[in-house]
Design a protein around this motif. Structure first.
Motif, mmCIF file in Angstrom:
data_model
loop_
_atom_site.group_PDB
_atom_site.id
_atom_site.type_symbol
_atom_site.label_atom_id
_atom_site.label_comp_id
_atom_site.label_asym_id
_atom_site.label_seq_id
_atom_site.Cartn_x
_atom_site.Cartn_y
_atom_site.Cartn_z
ATOM 1 N N ALA A 1 4.766 3.946 -2.922
ATOM 2 C CA ALA A 1 4.938 3.782 -1.478
ATOM 3 C C ALA A 1 6.195 2.987 -1.152
ATOM 4 C CB ALA A 1 3.708 3.103 -0.878
ATOM 5 N N ARG A 2 6.386 1.880 -1.842
ATOM 6 C CA ARG A 2 7.582 1.072 -1.586
ATOM 7 C C ARG A 2 8.845 1.826 -2.011
ATOM 8 N NH1 ARG A 2 8.648 -4.224 -0.342
ATOM 9 N NH2 ARG A 2 6.470 -4.874 -0.631
ATOM 10 N N PHE B 1 -2.406 9.232 -2.941
ATOM 11 C CA PHE B 1 -3.187 8.141 -3.537
ATOM 12 C C PHE B 1 -2.258 6.924 -3.588
ATOM 13 C CE2 PHE B 1 -4.716 12.180 -5.109
ATOM 14 C CZ PHE B 1 -6.096 12.092 -4.981
ATOM 15 N N ALA B 2 -1.956 6.389 -2.422
ATOM 16 C CA ALA B 2 -0.847 5.449 -2.292
ATOM 17 C C ALA B 2 -1.119 4.073 -2.876
ATOM 18 C CB ALA B 2 -0.458 5.322 -0.819
ATOM 19 N N GLY B 3 -2.379 3.734 -3.104
ATOM 20 C CA GLY B 3 -2.677 2.428 -3.672
ATOM 21 C C GLY B 3 -2.369 1.318 -2.687
ATOM 22 N N SER B 4 -1.732 0.253 -3.177
ATOM 23 C CA SER B 4 -1.414 -0.895 -2.324
ATOM 24 C C SER B 4 0.087 -1.051 -2.114
ATOM 25 C CB SER B 4 -1.975 -2.182 -2.950
ATOM 26 O OG SER B 4 -1.406 -2.386 -4.237
ATOM 27 N N GLY B 5 0.868 -0.154 -2.730
ATOM 28 C CA GLY B 5 2.321 -0.239 -2.584
ATOM 29 C C GLY B 5 3.020 -0.876 -3.758
ATOM 30 N N GLY B 6 2.266 -1.458 -4.657
ATOM 31 C CA GLY B 6 2.849 -2.097 -5.837
ATOM 32 C C GLY B 6 1.750 -2.489 -6.799
ATOM 33 N N ARG B 7 2.137 -3.151 -7.868
ATOM 34 C CA ARG B 7 1.144 -3.563 -8.855
ATOM 35 C C ARG B 7 1.613 -4.794 -9.599
ATOM 36 N NH1 ARG B 7 2.140 -1.141 -14.315
ATOM 37 N NH2 ARG B 7 4.214 -0.225 -14.237
ATOM 38 N N LEU B 8 0.665 -5.535 -10.148
ATOM 39 C CA LEU B 8 0.964 -6.687 -10.981
ATOM 40 C C LEU B 8 1.004 -6.262 -12.443
ATOM 41 C CD1 LEU B 8 -1.120 -9.714 -9.652
ATOM 42 C CD2 LEU B 8 1.360 -9.524 -9.780
ATOM 43 N N ILE B 9 2.015 -6.723 -13.159
ATOM 44 C CA ILE B 9 2.079 -6.495 -14.597
ATOM 45 C C ILE B 9 2.288 -7.828 -15.290
ATOM 46 C CG2 ILE B 9 3.008 -4.165 -14.331
ATOM 47 C CD1 ILE B 9 5.741 -5.296 -15.171
ATOM 48 N N ASP B 10 1.927 -7.892 -16.548
ATOM 49 C CA ASP B 10 2.171 -9.081 -17.374
ATOM 50 C C ASP B 10 3.447 -8.863 -18.169
ATOM 51 O OD1 ASP B 10 -0.152 -10.407 -16.542
ATOM 52 O OD2 ASP B 10 -1.358 -9.327 -18.021
ATOM 53 N N ARG B 11 4.438 -9.717 -17.940
ATOM 54 C CA ARG B 11 5.704 -9.610 -18.661
ATOM 55 C C ARG B 11 5.806 -10.729 -19.682
ATOM 56 N NH1 ARG B 11 11.029 -9.611 -15.111
ATOM 57 N NH2 ARG B 11 10.472 -11.831 -14.880
ATOM 58 N N VAL B 12 6.249 -10.379 -20.880
ATOM 59 C CA VAL B 12 6.355 -11.355 -21.966
ATOM 60 C C VAL B 12 7.642 -12.148 -21.812
ATOM 61 C CG1 VAL B 12 6.514 -11.675 -24.458
ATOM 62 C CG2 VAL B 12 5.024 -9.892 -23.523
ATOM 63 N N ILE B 13 7.525 -13.455 -21.860
ATOM 64 C CA ILE B 13 8.688 -14.341 -21.850
ATOM 65 C C ILE B 13 8.756 -15.017 -23.209
ATOM 66 C CG2 ILE B 13 9.790 -16.311 -20.743
ATOM 67 C CD1 ILE B 13 8.108 -15.764 -18.301
ATOM 68 N N ALA C 1 -4.991 -1.751 4.001
ATOM 69 C CA ALA C 1 -4.467 -2.878 4.772
ATOM 70 C C ALA C 1 -3.165 -3.384 4.167
ATOM 71 C CB ALA C 1 -5.507 -3.998 4.830
ATOM 72 N N ALA C 2 -3.084 -3.398 2.836
ATOM 73 C CA ALA C 2 -1.858 -3.814 2.171
ATOM 74 C C ALA C 2 -0.720 -2.842 2.472
ATOM 75 C CB ALA C 2 -2.088 -3.913 0.656
ATOM 76 N N LEU C 3 -1.041 -1.559 2.558
ATOM 77 C CA LEU C 3 -0.023 -0.560 2.897
ATOM 78 C C LEU C 3 0.490 -0.756 4.321
ATOM 79 C CD1 LEU C 3 -1.610 2.655 1.343
ATOM 80 C CD2 LEU C 3 0.449 1.479 0.547
ATOM 81 N N GLU C 4 -0.411 -1.098 5.236
ATOM 82 C CA GLU C 4 0.006 -1.348 6.617
ATOM 83 C C GLU C 4 0.969 -2.537 6.680
ATOM 84 O OE1 GLU C 4 -3.590 -1.783 8.791
ATOM 85 O OE2 GLU C 4 -4.108 0.348 8.696
ATOM 86 N N ALA C 5 0.677 -3.566 5.902
ATOM 87 C CA ALA C 5 1.572 -4.722 5.855
ATOM 88 C C ALA C 5 2.919 -4.336 5.244
ATOM 89 C CB ALA C 5 0.924 -5.849 5.055
ATOM 90 N N LEU C 6 2.869 -3.474 4.246
ATOM 91 C CA LEU C 6 4.105 -3.008 3.615
ATOM 92 C C LEU C 6 4.961 -2.230 4.604
ATOM 93 C CD1 LEU C 6 5.918 -2.447 1.142
ATOM 94 C CD2 LEU C 6 4.421 -0.510 0.610
ATOM 95 N N CYS C 7 4.340 -1.319 5.351
ATOM 96 C CA CYS C 7 5.087 -0.520 6.333
ATOM 97 C C CYS C 7 5.739 -1.414 7.385
ATOM 98 C CB CYS C 7 4.164 0.491 7.000
ATOM 99 S SG CYS C 7 3.590 1.816 5.903
#
Length: 314
Positions: free
Chosen positions: A77-78, A43-55, A101-107
């Motif tokens: 995946a990454r 279940f590889a997803g897109s290779g990454g994810r967005l998170i909200d980081r507190v500054i 498609a995002a995984l293909e770009a990552l590879c």
């Protein structure tokens, strides 16, 4: 495309850290043993994810307010693509078109690594891979193929029949994030609310209907004034007697019925303590030395870096 993929919480970082450490151990330990090393992500997803980081604003400025920024962090995946020594082959399975498609770009970012994406349903794809791969047959100057499989389903997607095929290869180490809360929710407290669909869903993931005997008992209803004296069906109703820990232990026994070794799970919870997942490690190889080494490393990984969001079984 990858930037649109949002998921997870603190437990996501913890499971990925465990995976990262094990992949590094795996390729280091086996890189000179004559094996061709595979990594499979079901279940590889897109290779990454967005998170909200507190500054947080400058501390010397009175009234400074905390702000949020979006940060892209690597997914499984990454992490696999960045593992050193590298895998000889990486297979990334994903059924969602844009994520694939995002995984293909990552590879494409790692041209020196033999990596491929496979769009499709995870169970079918895994069964095909297990069937088509010559796992333990020496070929092309190598002693056979060994693999690490990461099972991080979006829900109750992994069928027990698929796990049986994986275990039968005798060549795959498995990290399985089991959807503990999903099974707990499907197993309704009252047997009267245990619909055929819920029964089928739990049976599919556990591979047997015997779970119902383990999870449920009969609750006597003395207040049922309309039931006849001998009407057992109306005087006693099914009631779930299994708590989260009981269900988790039952899952471990089911995995132990097909894998030579299964780790003690680590329960990943929300910040309020509500259980979400059970992180299992399983070895399909029957080789005692392989089991002992993998067990030692996996147990160490699962036992270190444990925060309040990861609770060992008692």
């Amino acid at each position: 495309m990858a930037a649109e993929h949002r998921f997870g919480g603190d437990w996501t970082d913890l499971k990925l850290d465990a995976l990262r450490k094990y992949l590094s151990f795996f390729t280091t330990a086996l890189c000179n043993k004559g094996f061709e090393l595979y990594y499979i992500d079901a279940f590889a997803g897109s290779g990454g994810r967005l998170i909200d980081r507190v500054i947080v604003g400058e501390p010397f400025l009175l009234g400074a307010e905390a702000k949020l920024e979006q940060v892209y962090v690597p997914g499984s995946a990454r992490i696999a693509l960045q593992t050193s020594p590298p895998f000889q082959q990486i297979i990334l399975i994903e059924r969602h078109g844009r994520r694939c498609a995002a995984l293909e770009a990552l590879c494409a970012e790692y041209p020196d690594i033999r990596a491929r994406t496979q769009r499709g349903e995870a169970n079918a794809a895994l069964i095909d891979i297990c069937r088509a791969t010559p796992w333990l047959r020496p070929q092309r100057g190598c002693s056979g193929i060994r693999a690490v499989l990461f099972l991080d389903p979006y829900g109750m997607n992994v069928e027990f029949a698929t796990l049986q095929k994986i275990a039968a290869t005798q060549a795959i180490d498995v990290w399985y994030l089991f959807p503990l809360s999903g099974v707990y929710r499907q197993a309704a407290k009252s047997g009267e609310k245990l619909t055929p669909e819920k029964r089928a869903s739990i049976t599919r993931i556990l591979g047997t209907s015997e779970w119902e005997r383990a999870f449920y008992g009969r609750e006597e209803r003395a207040s049922d004034l309309f039931a006849s004296f001998g009407d057992e069906e109306n005087q006693a109703k099914l009631r779930r007697v299994a708590d989260v820990r009981t269900i988790e232990s039952y899952v471990k026994k089911r995995l132990e019925s097909i894998f030579p070794h299964v780790s003690e799970p680590r329960t990943l919870t929300m910040k309020n303590g509500a259980p979400l997942f059970s992180l299992f490690f399983a070895v399909s190889s029957p080789n005692p030395k392989a089991i002992a080494l993998a067990k030692k490393v996996a147990d160490h990984i699962l036992a270190t870096g444990i925060s309040s969001q990861v609770r060992p079984r008692k």
